[in-house]
Design a protein around this motif. Sequence first.
Motif, PDB file in Angstrom:
ATOM      1  N   PRO A 262     -28.001  41.008 -50.518  1.00 25.88           N
ATOM      2  CA  PRO A 262     -29.271  42.330 -50.121  1.00 25.88           C
ATOM      3  C   PRO A 262     -28.598  43.351 -48.871  1.00 25.88           C
ATOM      4  O   PRO A 262     -30.417  43.931 -48.731  1.00 25.88           O
ATOM      5  N   SER A 263     -28.058  43.491 -48.976  1.00 26.23           N
ATOM      6  CA  SER A 263     -27.374  45.449 -48.108  1.00 26.23           C
ATOM      7  C   SER A 263     -28.363  46.207 -49.382  1.00 26.23           C
ATOM      8  O   SER A 263     -29.161  47.515 -48.709  1.00 26.23           O
TER       9      SER A 263
ATOM     10  N   SER B  77     -12.562  33.875 -51.078  1.00 23.58           N
ATOM     11  CA  SER B  77     -13.386  33.466 -50.687  1.00 23.58           C
ATOM     12  C   SER B  77     -14.133  34.513 -49.768  1.00 23.58           C
ATOM     13  O   SER B  77     -15.479  34.845 -49.778  1.00 23.58           O
ATOM     14  N   THR B  78     -13.369  35.244 -49.523  1.00 23.15           N
ATOM     15  CA  THR B  78     -14.122  37.105 -48.790  1.00 23.15           C
ATOM     16  C   THR B  78     -15.103  38.063 -49.274  1.00 23.15           C
ATOM     17  O   THR B  78     -15.668  37.984 -49.050  1.00 23.15           O
ATOM     18  N   LEU B  79     -14.181  37.843 -50.834  1.00 21.26           N
ATOM     19  CA  LEU B  79     -15.350  38.739 -51.631  1.00 21.26           C
ATOM     20  C   LEU B  79     -16.482  38.533 -52.064  1.00 21.26           C
ATOM     21  O   LEU B  79     -17.652  38.871 -51.983  1.00 21.26           O
ATOM     22  N   LEU B  80     -16.702  36.783 -52.128  1.00 22.99           N
ATOM     23  CA  LEU B  80     -17.334  35.820 -52.226  1.00 22.99           C
ATOM     24  C   LEU B  80     -19.257  36.023 -50.710  1.00 22.99           C
ATOM     25  O   LEU B  80     -20.433  36.194 -51.174  1.00 22.99           O
ATOM     26  N   PHE B  81     -18.108  35.783 -49.702  1.00 26.64           N
ATOM     27  CA  PHE B  81     -18.958  36.329 -48.748  1.00 26.64           C
ATOM     28  C   PHE B  81     -18.980  37.597 -47.841  1.00 26.64           C
ATOM     29  O   PHE B  81     -20.388  38.251 -48.112  1.00 26.64           O
ATOM     30  N   VAL B  82     -18.022  38.877 -48.689  1.00 24.54           N
ATOM     31  CA  VAL B  82     -19.220  39.802 -48.460  1.00 24.54           C
ATOM     32  C   VAL B  82     -19.655  40.216 -49.283  1.00 24.54           C
ATOM     33  O   VAL B  82     -21.030  40.702 -49.430  1.00 24.54           O
ATOM     34  N   LEU B  83     -19.632  39.483 -50.758  1.00 23.98           N
ATOM     35  CA  LEU B  83     -20.951  39.834 -51.366  1.00 23.98           C
ATOM     36  C   LEU B  83     -22.267  39.114 -51.116  1.00 23.98           C
ATOM     37  O   LEU B  83     -23.492  40.494 -51.369  1.00 23.98           O
ATOM     38  N   THR B  84     -22.115  37.941 -50.139  1.00 24.82           N
ATOM     39  CA  THR B  84     -23.393  37.412 -49.994  1.00 24.82           C
ATOM     40  C   THR B  84     -23.713  39.029 -49.112  1.00 24.82           C
ATOM     41  O   THR B  84     -25.154  38.516 -48.782  1.00 24.82           O
TER      42      THR B  84
ATOM     43  N   MET C  92     -22.185  40.747 -39.991  1.00 18.66           N
ATOM     44  CA  MET C  92     -22.239  41.828 -41.024  1.00 18.66           C
ATOM     45  C   MET C  92     -23.497  42.017 -41.487  1.00 18.66           C
ATOM     46  O   MET C  92     -23.978  43.135 -41.426  1.00 18.66           O
ATOM     47  N   GLY C  93     -24.782  41.087 -40.988  1.00 20.99           N
ATOM     48  CA  GLY C  93     -25.755  41.570 -41.582  1.00 20.99           C
ATOM     49  C   GLY C  93     -26.495  42.653 -40.455  1.00 20.99           C
ATOM     50  O   GLY C  93     -27.323  43.408 -41.370  1.00 20.99           O
ATOM     51  N   MET C  94     -26.175  42.252 -39.832  1.00 20.56           N
ATOM     52  CA  MET C  94     -26.898  43.507 -38.659  1.00 20.56           C
ATOM     53  C   MET C  94     -25.882  44.955 -38.338  1.00 20.56           C
ATOM     54  O   MET C  94     -26.637  45.700 -38.326  1.00 20.56           O
ATOM     55  N   MET C  95     -24.846  44.734 -38.880  1.00 17.89           N
ATOM     56  CA  MET C  95     -24.378  45.679 -39.003  1.00 17.89           C
ATOM     57  C   MET C  95     -24.585  46.892 -40.100  1.00 17.89           C
ATOM     58  O   MET C  95     -24.708  47.822 -39.622  1.00 17.89           O
ATOM     59  N   ALA C  96     -25.377  46.037 -41.104  1.00 14.78           N
ATOM     60  CA  ALA C  96     -25.331  46.930 -42.842  1.00 14.78           C
ATOM     61  C   ALA C  96     -27.033  47.218 -42.236  1.00 14.78           C
ATOM     62  O   ALA C  96     -27.398  48.670 -42.286  1.00 14.78           O
ATOM     63  N   LEU C  97     -27.364  45.996 -41.374  1.00 14.66           N
ATOM     64  CA  LEU C  97     -28.981  46.893 -40.875  1.00 14.66           C
ATOM     65  C   LEU C  97     -29.745  47.633 -40.331  1.00 14.66           C
ATOM     66  O   LEU C  97     -29.686  48.960 -40.161  1.00 14.66           O
ATOM     67  N   VAL C  98     -28.287  47.938 -38.758  1.00  8.11           N
ATOM     68  CA  VAL C  98     -28.155  49.275 -37.593  1.00  8.11           C
ATOM     69  C   VAL C  98     -27.967  50.211 -38.602  1.00  8.11           C
ATOM     70  O   VAL C  98     -28.745  51.298 -38.854  1.00  8.11           O
TER      71      VAL C  98
ATOM     72  N   GLY D 110     -30.644  45.772 -51.664  1.00 11.92           N
ATOM     73  CA  GLY D 110     -31.869  46.119 -51.578  1.00 11.92           C
ATOM     74  C   GLY D 110     -32.508  46.429 -51.087  1.00 11.92           C
ATOM     75  O   GLY D 110     -33.658  47.281 -50.869  1.00 11.92           O
ATOM     76  N   LEU D 111     -32.419  46.013 -49.757  1.00 13.98           N
ATOM     77  CA  LEU D 111     -32.604  47.204 -48.283  1.00 13.98           C
ATOM     78  C   LEU D 111     -32.630  47.980 -48.492  1.00 13.98           C
ATOM     79  O   LEU D 111     -33.905  49.518 -47.690  1.00 13.98           O
ATOM     80  N   PHE D 112     -31.400  48.665 -49.082  1.00 14.08           N
ATOM     81  CA  PHE D 112     -31.186  50.522 -49.168  1.00 14.08           C
ATOM     82  C   PHE D 112     -32.088  50.687 -50.242  1.00 14.08           C
ATOM     83  O   PHE D 112     -32.598  52.074 -49.768  1.00 14.08           O
ATOM     84  N   MET D 113     -32.405  50.276 -51.597  1.00 15.08           N
ATOM     85  CA  MET D 113     -33.165  50.753 -52.263  1.00 15.08           C
ATOM     86  C   MET D 113     -34.649  50.438 -51.108  1.00 15.08           C
ATOM     87  O   MET D 113     -35.557  51.873 -52.042  1.00 15.08           O
ATOM     88  N   LEU D 114     -34.987  49.522 -50.308  1.00 18.91           N
ATOM     89  CA  LEU D 114     -36.289  49.597 -49.705  1.00 18.91           C
ATOM     90  C   LEU D 114     -36.811  50.883 -49.301  1.00 18.91           C
ATOM     91  O   LEU D 114     -37.661  51.188 -49.070  1.00 18.91           O
ATOM     92  N   PHE D 115     -35.519  50.350 -47.982  1.00 21.36           N
ATOM     93  CA  PHE D 115     -35.792  51.548 -46.652  1.00 21.36           C
ATOM     94  C   PHE D 115     -35.854  53.351 -47.542  1.00 21.36           C
ATOM     95  O   PHE D 115     -36.106  53.967 -47.169  1.00 21.36           O
ATOM     96  N   PHE D 116     -34.997  53.296 -47.888  1.00 24.07           N
ATOM     97  CA  PHE D 116     -34.728  54.670 -48.981  1.00 24.07           C
ATOM     98  C   PHE D 116     -36.484  55.313 -50.168  1.00 24.07           C
ATOM     99  O   PHE D 116     -35.800  55.899 -51.108  1.00 24.07           O
ATOM    100  N   ASN D 117     -37.072  54.526 -50.641  1.00 25.07           N
ATOM    101  CA  ASN D 117     -37.062  54.475 -51.688  1.00 25.07           C
ATOM    102  C   ASN D 117     -36.662  54.565 -52.742  1.00 25.07           C
ATOM    103  O   ASN D 117     -37.229  55.598 -53.625  1.00 25.07           O
ATOM    104  N   GLN D 118     -35.934  54.109 -53.006  1.00 20.03           N
ATOM    105  CA  GLN D 118     -34.615  54.372 -54.681  1.00 20.03           C
ATOM    106  C   GLN D 118     -35.955  53.453 -55.617  1.00 20.03           C
ATOM    107  O   GLN D 118     -36.279  51.877 -55.713  1.00 20.03           O
TER     108      GLN D 118
END
Lengths: 259, 229
Positions: free
Chosen positions: B114-115, B103-110, B28-34, B117-125
């Motif tokens: 961070p996704s 449990s899936t919602l917790l998992f997705v929120l996990t 999931m993390g890789m998918m978000a990052l890519v 956070g990365l979005f804010m970082l990558f796109f200077n928001q």
Amino acid sequence: MNNSTASPTPTNGADLADGSVPGALPLTGGSPGRLFLPHALITVAALAFMNWLIIEHAPFGVKQIGASYLIAFYHVPSAILMGVAYTLVFAAGIMVLLTKSVEWDRRARAAAAAGLLANGIVLVTGSVWGKAAWNLWWNFQDPRLTTSAVIFLIYLAYFVLSRGIEDEAKRARICAIYGILALLAYMPVKYAVEWFGQGSHPPKVAMDGAQIRDTLNAGLLAFFFLYSLLYRWKYDLDTLRERSDAALARVRRLEDSRS
Amino acid sequence: MTSFRAWRVLVAWDFTREMRRKNTLVAMGMMALVTLFVFAFAIPTSSVELDQSRAGILWTTLLLAATVGIDRAFRADGEGRLLEGLLLSPVSRPTIYHARVASTLLFVLTIAVPSFGLFMLFFNQSVSAAALGWIALTALATLFGFVTLGVLLSSLTFSVRGGDVLLRVVLFPLLVPIFATAVDATSRAFDGGAPDARHAGLILAFDLTFLGAGHLLFDHGVKDLGPQG
């Protein structure tokens, strides 16, 4: 054309066609295709009558949208009957879950096919009207056209799902649940359009007048014949296909038992 | 064991198990990052186009990453053997469904946090605290609706051949209304406004409709796995 018998009739002591599945087809009996030709002829006549009314009876133009409103005689009946067909998919889905009969699955698939054709006509006529009114074939800012496209995708996925599952009983159950979910997803979308406004969709007031109402009613009847014809065609085709599959499976089993 | 206690035990067990295994989490993390990388290359980070499409980028990223999590909701159970065992237990099926949703919602929120956070970082928001609160609320309500529907559809398709592809085919069209609303609401939050009552009404209607549908239909979805199948 009633094929709702619970299980196939065994002949000369041989095995059943598909005895484990309630609503499975008998190898013979029933009459798929009965009165299909008269139904088709009535449909052609009704469509011709509707077109004659559009040309001769309905006013050539109305306030606000001019002559482009004429496409509504194809668009509005299709939109109404699309809702009816999708409601039938929902109802047939509930019947599948209650009765566990694959007969209702065939009905649901036939209704979905009719609904999808109606939906397609709604999209094409909406797009053609958009070209006349906005000089655009497609406008994503119009909520009604966009939601119709989303609903089209939802029911297209119904057929992908239906074709992707081989086991008859499992397919009936899964497609029934999806058919129920599809209508539940359709409802908020329908109300969203009311909440978020009509966009560029022409208001209903533009379609007032006795001549327009007559033509619209004739259109509703003509398209009802058309979509019910498609419903029958799809239902009969699935009936024959499943019957031939069952017969083939039975022949194979008999050959295996002899060898 | 009461239904609530059984629900709590199942949620904790399922979530802990997935957090220990980590393979789906990494996927999931890789998918978000890519996805974020692709958008970062496609849209210049200091352009007008970015301001108009940032909510869409965020939600596309979350949708694709969360779908990986939904896909594992039952597939990770060893071809349904684990679920079969659960269905044999005296726990009611709606309880199993609600536990899997939680449990899936917790998992997705996990992964979603961070996704973002990365979005804010990558796109200077940068957003105000109030806007962040609205975005978080919108994301929570939307992902909840996504998971209620996704878990139900996952329970239907995981035992079908090619079910992973089928899941996406049937899930995405049903999600369009809630995601379009979430994009609209998030876009307003990014611009400094609050989502209006219509956004909240539509997302909540979606959540409650599919939670109710899952509660009633999950039993039918897993019928051929359980003892009554």
